[in-house]
Write an enzyme that holds these catalytic residues in place. Structure first.
Site, PDB file in Angstrom:
ATOM      1  CG  PHE A 137      -2.181   0.008   0.061  1.00  0.00           C
ATOM      2  CD1 PHE A 137      -2.318   1.840   0.205  1.00  0.00           C
ATOM      3  CD2 PHE A 137      -0.887  -0.774  -0.005  1.00  0.00           C
ATOM      4  CE1 PHE A 137      -1.636   2.149   0.253  1.00  0.00           C
ATOM      5  CE2 PHE A 137       0.313   0.591   0.493  1.00  0.00           C
ATOM      6  CZ  PHE A 137      -0.078   1.751   0.691  1.00  0.00           C
ATOM      7  CG  ASP A 221       0.063  -6.456  -3.398  1.00  0.00           C
ATOM      8  OD1 ASP A 221       0.364  -6.719  -3.272  1.00  0.00           O
ATOM      9  OD2 ASP A 221      -0.641  -5.017  -3.738  1.00  0.00           O
ATOM     10  CE  LYS A 250       3.728  -4.554   3.464  1.00  0.00           C
ATOM     11  NZ  LYS A 250       4.527  -3.650   3.938  1.00  0.00           N
TER      12      LYS A 250
END
Length: 394
Positions: A137, A221, A250
């Site tokens: 993802f 990532d 985040k």
């Protein structure tokens, strides 16, 4: 239906399922709903609230910067922006050759990385292929969605940007897929949205070796795994490798929206002026907050706390005598719990009723990503409430 749920139903775009509660305030590792019920937050805004809620360091930094300068556009630089770029170069080990690009979210960071990969055409312009992992993802915008190895999420949005191939998360698949036509490989150190799924031992090391041999970029990532979440500053550091680029978001902002692309070595020279940009990216409010968050993580020893508390958390879970629990996955305070039956959503609902916030990325996985500030008291509360939630859902 509750009044607030009716407002969600009538006023909010239907891109999400119905929200589970209406939270009005938070402090430390706790949040409170409109009726005054308190919940232990073991999701942390999906690995975002590194310092928990209303942390005084964040409150002070946001207040001070808001009273000074919030936005000037990317035609100008500000001291917090330059400080954050230097800080990220130091923490990632990118060094003098490293560069930072700032945006507003993880999906935007991966969009920038996608464009970076497209620029790595090789000396003869023959590199065109981008590899990503199955069940990965990387975001919801069109480019980041193209990188996401979840076909169900693609439905309705094809055709996506092309020349992206998805491979199994095995070293054998890497060896078979990487050749001189590959411009970049995208990889999560731990697949968070898949249910906190670890990569095989040696996978990142093999990925680094093979991409280097064929002139492909290794782009990691770190949106869920960065900022100390896994017990190291960044997930790739646990493998002892140096990538060509990483994407961040985040936890680096602690709840204030910010994303970043950090490049290493020759990848830092691929972009030229005018090829990418963001009106709000790197604004002084977001970068000042990120500096405060990362500074507090460093000063308070929260990377080590994530490692130690993560080990304790997994030990607590292992001690639960429940036929539902098959395994624990992940590292530090990014923990996945594999279940024997597809009852994860029921466990999450039961936990919420008991005042515990957790998440089910899929029917057989529970995800935990609490604030990095948790201590023994929060672990004890989690143990009690999670046991009760399992029993209720069994």
């Amino acid at each position: 239906m509750n009044e607030w749920k009716q407002r969600v139903e009538t006023d909010m775009m239907r891109t999400f399922a119905m929200t589970q509660a209406l939270f009005v305030r938070g402090e430390g590792c706790w949040v409170e709903d409109g009726a005054g019920k308190r919940y232990l937050d073991f999701l942390g805004g999906i690995a975002v609230n590194a310092l928990g809620h209303a942390h005084p360091v964040m409150v002070e930094a946001i207040s001070r910067q808001a009273a000074t300068l919030i936005h000037v556009s990317n035609y100008f630089s500000t001291p917090p922006q330059l400080e954050l770029a230097e800080r990220l170069k130091r923490l990632t080990g990118a060094g003098e050759s490293g560069r930072a690009y700032f945006c507003n979210s993880g999906t935007e960071a991966n969009e920038a990385a996608f464009k970076l990969a497209r620029l790595n055409k090789g000396p003869h312009g023959t590199k065109y292929k981008i590899l990503s992992l199955e069940n990965s993802f990387h975001g919801r915008t069109m480019g980041s969605l193209a990188l996401t190895g979840k076909p169900a999420l693609h439905a309705g949005f094809e055709p996506l940007p092309g020349n992206v191939e998805y491979i199994e998360s095995t070293i054998e698949a890497l060896e078979n897929a990487i050749d001189d036509s590959v411009a970049a490989l995208f990889v999560e150190p731990i697949k968070g949205e898949a249910g906190v799924v670890d990569l095989p031992d040696g996978f990142l090391e093999a990925a680094r070796r093979l991409t280097a041999e064929h002139g492909a970029l290794l782009i990691v990532d770190e949106i869920q795994t960065g900022a100390g979440r896994t017990g190291s500053w960044f997930g790739f550091q646990r493998a002892g490798i140096v990538p060509d680029a990483i994407t961040l978001a985040k936890g680096i902002g602690g709840g204030v929206p910010i994303g970043a692309l950090v490049t290493f070595g020759h990848a830092s020279e691929l972009f030229s002026p005018g090829q990418h940009g963001s009106t709000f990216g790197g604004n002084p409010l977001a970068t000042a907050t990120a500096n405060a968050v990362l500074g507090e993580i460093e000063d308070a020893g929260l990377v080590e706390n994530a490692r130690v508390r993560g080990e304790q958390l997994r030990a607590l879970i292992a001690a639960i005598d429940s036929p539902l629990i098959l395994e624990t996955r992940g590292a530090g305070l990014l923990v996945g719990i594999g279940l024997a039956k597809p009852v994860a959503p029921a466990v999450v609902r039961a936990a919420l009723e008991l005042g515990l916030v957790i998440n089910a990325p899929n029917d057989r996985s529970i995800r935990l990503a609490p604030p990095l500030i948790i201590g023994e008291a929060e672990l004890a509360e989690f143990d009690s409430r999670f046991r009760a939630a399992l029993a209720a859902a069994a």
